[in-house]
Design a protein around this motif. Structure first.
Motif, mmCIF file in Angstrom:
data_model
loop_
_atom_site.group_PDB
_atom_site.id
_atom_site.type_symbol
_atom_site.label_atom_id
_atom_site.label_comp_id
_atom_site.label_asym_id
_atom_site.label_seq_id
_atom_site.Cartn_x
_atom_site.Cartn_y
_atom_site.Cartn_z
ATOM 1 N N SER A 34 49.124 58.408 15.823
ATOM 2 C CA SER A 34 48.719 59.496 16.713
ATOM 3 C C SER A 34 47.247 59.852 16.531
ATOM 4 N N GLY A 35 46.546 59.114 15.684
ATOM 5 C CA GLY A 35 45.126 59.408 15.442
ATOM 6 C C GLY A 35 44.225 58.863 16.542
ATOM 7 N N ASP A 36 42.956 59.233 16.442
ATOM 8 C CA ASP A 36 41.954 58.855 17.454
ATOM 9 C C ASP A 36 41.718 57.356 17.562
ATOM 10 N N LEU A 37 41.587 56.705 16.391
ATOM 11 C CA LEU A 37 41.298 55.267 16.396
ATOM 12 C C LEU A 37 42.425 54.511 17.103
ATOM 13 N N ALA A 38 43.675 54.880 16.768
ATOM 14 C CA ALA A 38 44.830 54.196 17.351
ATOM 15 C C ALA A 38 44.856 54.400 18.866
ATOM 16 N N LYS A 39 44.657 55.644 19.283
ATOM 17 C CA LYS A 39 44.756 55.949 20.716
ATOM 18 C C LYS A 39 43.613 55.322 21.510
ATOM 19 N N LYS A 40 42.402 55.438 20.941
ATOM 20 C CA LYS A 40 41.244 55.010 21.729
ATOM 21 C C LYS A 40 40.958 53.525 21.619
ATOM 22 N N LYS A 41 41.296 52.926 20.485
ATOM 23 C CA LYS A 41 40.912 51.517 20.293
ATOM 24 C C LYS A 41 42.099 50.577 20.112
ATOM 25 N N THR A 42 43.009 50.919 19.153
ATOM 26 C CA THR A 42 44.030 49.933 18.793
ATOM 27 C C THR A 42 45.023 49.691 19.936
ATOM 28 N N PHE A 43 45.636 50.762 20.451
ATOM 29 C CA PHE A 43 46.627 50.556 21.514
ATOM 30 C C PHE A 43 45.994 49.969 22.792
ATOM 31 N N PRO A 44 44.824 50.486 23.216
ATOM 32 C CA PRO A 44 44.219 49.856 24.399
ATOM 33 C C PRO A 44 43.932 48.359 24.190
ATOM 34 N N ALA A 45 43.503 47.990 22.967
ATOM 35 C CA ALA A 45 43.225 46.571 22.713
ATOM 36 C C ALA A 45 44.528 45.767 22.784
ATOM 37 N N LEU A 46 45.592 46.320 22.227
ATOM 38 C CA LEU A 46 46.893 45.621 22.279
ATOM 39 C C LEU A 46 47.351 45.479 23.725
ATOM 40 N N PHE A 47 47.150 46.542 24.491
ATOM 41 C CA PHE A 47 47.541 46.478 25.905
ATOM 42 C C PHE A 47 46.760 45.380 26.643
ATOM 43 N N ASN A 48 45.463 45.317 26.405
ATOM 44 C CA ASN A 48 44.664 44.279 27.084
ATOM 45 C C ASN A 48 45.113 42.881 26.679
ATOM 46 N N LEU A 49 45.466 42.722 25.402
ATOM 47 C CA LEU A 49 45.958 41.406 24.960
ATOM 48 C C LEU A 49 47.280 41.094 25.655
ATOM 49 N N TYR A 50 48.111 42.112 25.784
ATOM 50 C CA TYR A 50 49.407 41.918 26.455
ATOM 51 C C TYR A 50 49.187 41.508 27.907
ATOM 52 N N ARG A 51 48.305 42.258 28.567
ATOM 53 C CA ARG A 51 48.071 42.013 29.998
ATOM 54 C C ARG A 51 47.530 40.603 30.241
ATOM 55 N N GLN A 52 46.776 40.101 29.279
ATOM 56 C CA GLN A 52 46.220 38.753 29.450
ATOM 57 C C GLN A 52 47.142 37.662 28.918
ATOM 58 N N GLY A 53 48.342 38.053 28.518
ATOM 59 C CA GLY A 53 49.328 37.040 28.125
ATOM 60 C C GLY A 53 49.243 36.585 26.685
ATOM 61 N N PHE A 54 48.457 37.280 25.851
ATOM 62 C CA PHE A 54 48.359 36.875 24.447
ATOM 63 C C PHE A 54 49.498 37.428 23.599
ATOM 64 N N LEU A 55 50.170 38.450 24.114
ATOM 65 C CA LEU A 55 51.341 38.978 23.408
ATOM 66 C C LEU A 55 52.534 38.795 24.332
ATOM 67 N N GLN A 56 53.438 37.937 23.936
ATOM 68 C CA GLN A 56 54.580 37.637 24.798
ATOM 69 C C GLN A 56 55.677 38.668 24.576
ATOM 70 N N SER A 57 56.224 39.200 25.695
ATOM 71 C CA SER A 57 57.195 40.280 25.514
ATOM 72 C C SER A 57 58.482 39.804 24.845
ATOM 73 N N ASN A 58 58.770 38.501 24.889
ATOM 74 C CA ASN A 58 59.990 38.057 24.196
ATOM 75 C C ASN A 58 59.740 37.834 22.707
ATOM 76 N N GLU A 59 58.535 38.014 22.255
ATOM 77 C CA GLU A 59 58.234 37.801 20.830
ATOM 78 C C GLU A 59 57.750 39.052 20.118
#
Ligand code: BG6
Length: 480
Positions: A14-39
């Protein structure tokens, strides 16, 4: 490429780093297919007792860039779960382990492996207990192989002794290949470009040394102050916040020798070597500043000497760089937001254009905003007269690479942690030398022996810094 379950656990969710950087970066990786939802499964962990949906709602607003993203955001958020617990007692970590294991069991396949990535978006004071808890309760135990890795971010201590203490505590629990120390400047496009620029271009090879280069500047400017972060910042100051890590990493890539190969260890070996050649910083080559109004922040003591601005000269005692000042400059609440490297060449010997000449050659690498590289050259002013003028060979990324999306630093670095590539992460011995360079000066500042000069917010910083730049040999060039 590995397959199987991948669990990414963001501690301090719930901290700033997680909200502003970590989760958005994970989302972008997901959107570009680097994180597969079945894995992949993502877990947020923090002390606050909230539900999965509460966490999802807290981060949602930081993910969406356009209305087109809505569907992807919802899909991504379905992968995010939340577990609450403290950072130093077993219960929460046992619950976390169960939650991860459950997902691993339901998805495990015989050819799959279990991979667990713990991202510590937390203050360093809790790194040791958290690492101990992870080691005791949350390691990957799959018989099928896989790994457990941890990602940590600066500040890694406040000086050499505290950093070494932290390193040994973490080092007693995890091996170096499991530890990823993030310096997000190493994930910036033009920082990653430095190795290519230096070692893939024949034209730079003979010029990149003391025979031709007069001085190097590595500059970080921000046009806003420490708003909301005064408490953290006052304990650290601009040298620990920016220069000892971000700018020093850039210096390494500019100044190091050619690595034996592109293997991460070969690159990091060269970085350590050049850092070991940096000589102690002299007080008369340092100017510190503090912007007026900085101590108005209620979390900052009125008599604080903490610098929000610093210009200093680092000197590298080796065959390539003896006598070339590396001017490191960083400031908050100054006149612009920019990060750049300026490599200024020496004057032309026996210059027949002396009376008509405009300035020196300078090669500028702008890291942000608007990534660019440009080289200042002297050319003939077009027209009938023989006049010299300074002009630019300009490689501006927005023009040359139109439509190419430059990834965020965190996106790239998180992908590296999943792939197991440590090239762009700081090795323990590298961190140690970085602290060795700055600790004596930092102690003198902490003891009040070197004082911060007040400057007006929105100005260039203290005038004494420009005078230092001039003394170091920098000559203002024309153009941009
Ligand atoms: C962080 C510092 O590491 O980098 C901040 O703690 C600073 O004080 C930030 O604002 C700058 O990062 P960037 O990527 O915006 O240059």
């Amino acid at each position: 490429n590995e397959t199987g379950c991948l669990s990414i656990i963001v501690l301090g969710a719930s901290g700033d780093l997680a909200k502003k950087k970590t989760f958005p970066a994970l989302f972008n990786l997901y959107r570009q297919g680097f994180l597969q939802s079945n894995e992949v499964h993502i877990f947020g962990y923090a002390r606050t007792k909230i539900s999965d949906d509460d966490l999802r709602n807290r981060i949602r607003g930081y993910l969406t860039k356009s209305a087109d993203d809505d569907e992807a955001v919802s899909e991504f958020l379905q992968l995010v779960k939340y577990v609450s617990g403290s950072y130093d007692t077993p219960e929460g970590f046992q619950a976390l382990d169960e939650a991860i294991a459950k997902h691993e069991i339901c998805r495990n396949t015989t050819e799959g492996t279990a991979r667990r990535l713990f991202y510590l978006a937390l203050p360093p004071s809790v790194y040791p207990p958290v690492c101990r808890m992870i080691k005791t309760y949350c390691m990957n135990k799959s018989d099928l192989g896989g790994w457990t890795r941890i990602v940590v971010e600066k500040p890694f201590g406040k000086d050499l002794a505290s950093s070494e203490q932290l390193s040994s505590e973490i080092g007693s629990l995890f091996d170096e290949p499991q530890i990823y120390r993030i310096d997000h400047y190493l994930g910036k496009e033009l920082v990653q470009n430095l190795l290519v620029l230096r070692f893939a271009n024949r034209m730079f090879l003979p010029l990149w040394n003391r025979d031709h280069i007069d001085n190097v500047q590595i500059v970080f400017r921000e046009d806003f102050g420490t708003e909301g972060r005064g408490g953290y910042f006052d304990e650290y100051g601009i040298i620990r916040d920016i220069i000892q890590n971000h700018l020093l990493q850039v210096l390494c890539l500019i100044a190091m020798e050619k690595p034996v190969s592109l293997k991460p260890e070969h690159i990091r070996d060269e970085k350590v070597k050049v850092l070991q050649s940096v000589v102690p910083i002299e007080d008369d080559e340092v100017v510190l500043g503090q912007y007026e109004g900085y101590t108005d922040d209620p979390t900052v003591p009125d008599n604080s000497n903490t610098p929000t601005f610093a210009t200093m000269v680092l000197r590298i005692h080796n065959e390539r760089w003896e006598g070339v000042p590396f001017i490191m400059k960083a400031g908050k609440a100054i006149n612009s937001r920019k990060a750049e490297i300026r490599i200024q060449f020496k004057d032309v010997p026996g210059d027949i254009f002396r009376s008509k000449k405009q300035g020196r050659n300078e090669f500028v690498i702008r890291l942000q905003p608007s990534e660019a590289m440009y080289m200042k050259l002297t050319v003939k002013q077009p027209g009938l007269e023989m006049q010299c003028v300074q002009s630019e060979l300009d490689l501006s990324y927005t023009q040359r690479y139109q439509g190419v999306v430059i990834p965020e630093a965190y996106e790239r670095l998180i992908l590296d942690t999943i792939r197991g590539d440590q090239q762009h992460f700081v090795r323990r011995d590298e961190l140690k030398v970085a602290w060795e360079i700055f600790t004596p000066l930092l102690h003198r500042i902490d003891n009040g022996e070197v004082k911060s000069i007040p400057y007006k917010p929105g100005s260039r910083g203290p005038a004494e810094a420009d005078a230092l730049l001039e003394r170091a040999g920098y000559v203002q060039t024309h153009g941009y």
